[in-house]
Design a protein around this motif. Structure first.
Motif, short mmCIF file in Angstrom:
data_model
loop_
_atom_site.label_atom_id
_atom_site.label_comp_id
_atom_site.label_asym_id
_atom_site.label_seq_id
_atom_site.Cartn_x
_atom_site.Cartn_y
_atom_site.Cartn_z
N THR A 40 14.32 8.30 -10.41
CA THR A 40 13.43 7.83 -9.37
C THR A 40 11.97 7.92 -9.81
O THR A 40 11.19 6.99 -9.59
CB THR A 40 13.64 8.65 -8.08
OG1 THR A 40 15.01 8.57 -7.71
CG2 THR A 40 12.79 8.14 -6.95
N VAL A 41 11.60 9.03 -10.42
CA VAL A 41 10.22 9.18 -10.91
C VAL A 41 9.93 8.15 -11.99
O VAL A 41 8.86 7.54 -12.01
CB VAL A 41 9.99 10.62 -11.43
CG1 VAL A 41 8.68 10.73 -12.19
CG2 VAL A 41 10.03 11.61 -10.27
N LEU A 42 10.88 7.91 -12.87
CA LEU A 42 10.69 6.91 -13.91
C LEU A 42 10.54 5.51 -13.33
O LEU A 42 9.69 4.73 -13.77
CB LEU A 42 11.87 6.95 -14.88
CG LEU A 42 11.80 6.02 -16.08
CD1 LEU A 42 10.67 6.46 -17.01
CD2 LEU A 42 13.12 6.02 -16.82
N LEU A 43 11.33 5.18 -12.32
CA LEU A 43 11.25 3.85 -11.71
C LEU A 43 9.96 3.63 -10.93
O LEU A 43 9.53 2.48 -10.77
CB LEU A 43 12.46 3.62 -10.81
CG LEU A 43 13.78 3.41 -11.52
CD1 LEU A 43 14.92 3.29 -10.53
CD2 LEU A 43 13.74 2.19 -12.43
N THR A 44 9.32 4.68 -10.45
CA THR A 44 8.07 4.49 -9.72
C THR A 44 6.96 3.95 -10.61
O THR A 44 6.04 3.31 -10.11
CB THR A 44 7.59 5.80 -9.06
OG1 THR A 44 7.42 6.79 -10.07
CG2 THR A 44 8.55 6.27 -8.00
N PHE A 45 7.05 4.17 -11.91
CA PHE A 45 6.05 3.63 -12.82
C PHE A 45 6.14 2.11 -12.96
O PHE A 45 5.19 1.46 -13.36
CB PHE A 45 6.15 4.28 -14.20
CG PHE A 45 5.73 5.72 -14.19
CD1 PHE A 45 4.41 6.07 -13.96
CD2 PHE A 45 6.66 6.72 -14.41
CE1 PHE A 45 4.02 7.40 -13.95
CE2 PHE A 45 6.29 8.05 -14.40
CZ PHE A 45 4.96 8.39 -14.18
N PHE A 46 7.29 1.54 -12.62
CA PHE A 46 7.50 0.11 -12.75
C PHE A 46 7.29 -0.64 -11.43
O PHE A 46 7.47 -1.86 -11.39
CB PHE A 46 8.90 -0.18 -13.29
CG PHE A 46 9.10 0.36 -14.67
CD1 PHE A 46 8.49 -0.25 -15.76
CD2 PHE A 46 9.88 1.48 -14.88
CE1 PHE A 46 8.67 0.25 -17.03
CE2 PHE A 46 10.07 1.98 -16.15
CZ PHE A 46 9.46 1.37 -17.24
N LEU A 47 6.93 0.06 -10.36
CA LEU A 47 6.69 -0.61 -9.08
C LEU A 47 5.40 -1.41 -9.14
O LEU A 47 4.40 -0.96 -9.71
CB LEU A 47 6.59 0.41 -7.94
CG LEU A 47 7.90 1.06 -7.51
CD1 LEU A 47 7.62 2.11 -6.45
CD2 LEU A 47 8.86 0.03 -6.98
N LYS A 48 5.42 -2.57 -8.52
CA LYS A 48 4.23 -3.40 -8.46
C LYS A 48 3.29 -2.83 -7.40
O LYS A 48 3.70 -2.49 -6.30
CB LYS A 48 4.62 -4.83 -8.10
CG LYS A 48 3.47 -5.79 -8.08
CD LYS A 48 3.96 -7.18 -7.73
CE LYS A 48 2.79 -8.12 -7.61
NZ LYS A 48 3.23 -9.46 -7.17
N GLU A 49 2.02 -2.74 -7.74
CA GLU A 49 1.03 -2.20 -6.80
C GLU A 49 0.67 -3.27 -5.77
O GLU A 49 0.43 -4.43 -6.10
CB GLU A 49 -0.22 -1.76 -7.54
CG GLU A 49 -1.23 -1.09 -6.65
CD GLU A 49 -2.43 -0.58 -7.42
OE1 GLU A 49 -3.42 -0.22 -6.77
OE2 GLU A 49 -2.37 -0.52 -8.65
N ILE A 50 0.65 -2.88 -4.52
CA ILE A 50 0.29 -3.78 -3.43
C ILE A 50 -1.04 -3.30 -2.86
O ILE A 50 -1.19 -2.13 -2.52
CB ILE A 50 1.37 -3.76 -2.32
CG1 ILE A 50 2.70 -4.22 -2.90
CG2 ILE A 50 0.96 -4.63 -1.16
CD1 ILE A 50 3.85 -4.07 -1.94
N LYS A 51 -1.99 -4.22 -2.76
CA LYS A 51 -3.29 -3.84 -2.21
C LYS A 51 -3.15 -3.55 -0.72
O LYS A 51 -2.48 -4.27 0.01
CB LYS A 51 -4.31 -4.96 -2.43
CG LYS A 51 -4.69 -5.12 -3.88
CD LYS A 51 -5.82 -6.10 -4.01
CE LYS A 51 -6.25 -6.20 -5.46
NZ LYS A 51 -7.44 -7.03 -5.62
#
Length: 68
Positions: A40-51
Protein backbone atom coordinates in the motif's frame (compact mmCIF):
# COMPACT_ATOMS: atom_id res chain seq x y z
CA UNK A 1 -8.17 -28.91 41.85
CA UNK A 2 -5.45 -31.50 41.42
CA UNK A 3 -5.24 -33.68 38.31
CA UNK A 4 -3.82 -37.21 38.27
CA UNK A 5 -0.28 -37.53 36.91
CA UNK A 6 -1.20 -39.03 33.49
CA UNK A 7 -3.73 -36.23 32.98
CA UNK A 8 -1.12 -33.57 33.77
CA UNK A 9 1.15 -34.84 31.00
CA UNK A 10 -1.74 -34.82 28.53
CA UNK A 11 -2.79 -31.35 29.69
CA UNK A 12 0.76 -30.01 29.30
CA UNK A 13 1.07 -31.45 25.79
CA UNK A 14 -2.31 -29.93 24.88
CA UNK A 15 -1.23 -26.50 26.13
CA UNK A 16 2.07 -26.79 24.24
CA UNK A 17 0.23 -27.72 21.03
CA UNK A 18 -2.17 -24.79 21.43
CA UNK A 19 0.70 -22.35 22.00
CA UNK A 20 2.49 -23.57 18.88
CA UNK A 21 -0.68 -23.34 16.79
CA UNK A 22 -1.44 -19.81 17.99
CA UNK A 23 2.15 -18.74 17.43
CA UNK A 24 2.12 -20.06 13.86
CA UNK A 25 -1.27 -18.48 13.09
CA UNK A 26 -0.40 -15.08 14.52
CA UNK A 27 2.97 -14.91 12.81
CA UNK A 28 1.29 -15.67 9.48
CA UNK A 29 -1.31 -12.97 10.04
CA UNK A 30 1.30 -10.35 10.96
CA UNK A 31 3.49 -11.28 7.98
CA UNK A 32 0.53 -10.89 5.62
CA UNK A 33 -0.39 -7.55 7.21
CA UNK A 34 3.20 -6.33 6.88
CA UNK A 35 3.25 -7.22 3.18
CA UNK A 36 -0.13 -5.54 2.61
CA UNK A 37 1.03 -2.34 4.32
CA UNK A 38 4.31 -2.31 2.39
CA UNK A 39 2.45 -2.77 -0.91
CA UNK A 40 0.00 0.00 0.00
CA UNK A 41 2.80 2.43 0.85
CA UNK A 42 4.56 1.56 -2.40
CA UNK A 43 1.39 2.09 -4.45
CA UNK A 44 0.79 5.54 -2.94
CA UNK A 45 3.87 6.80 -4.78
CA UNK A 46 2.17 6.00 -8.10
CA UNK A 47 -1.10 7.83 -7.36
CA UNK A 48 -1.86 10.78 -9.58
CA UNK A 49 -1.96 14.07 -7.69
CA UNK A 50 -5.29 15.91 -7.85
CA UNK A 51 -5.31 19.65 -7.27
CA UNK A 52 -7.53 20.73 -4.43
CA UNK A 53 -9.96 23.61 -4.46
CA UNK A 54 -8.36 26.88 -3.33
CA UNK A 55 -11.47 28.63 -1.99
CA UNK A 56 -14.91 27.88 -0.59
CA UNK A 57 -16.71 30.31 -2.88
CA UNK A 58 -18.58 29.24 -5.99
CA UNK A 59 -17.67 30.76 -9.33
CA UNK A 60 -21.27 31.53 -10.30
CA UNK A 61 -24.09 32.74 -8.12
CA UNK A 62 -26.50 30.29 -9.81
CA UNK A 63 -24.44 27.25 -8.90
CA UNK A 64 -24.72 28.17 -5.21
CA UNK A 65 -28.52 28.13 -5.37
CA UNK A 66 -28.56 24.85 -7.28
CA UNK A 67 -26.51 23.17 -4.57
CA UNK A 68 -28.93 24.19 -1.78
Amino acid sequence: MKFPEPMLEMFDSLILSLREALSYALSSVFMFAMLAIALTVLLTFFLKEIKLRTSNEYEEEGSLKEQQ
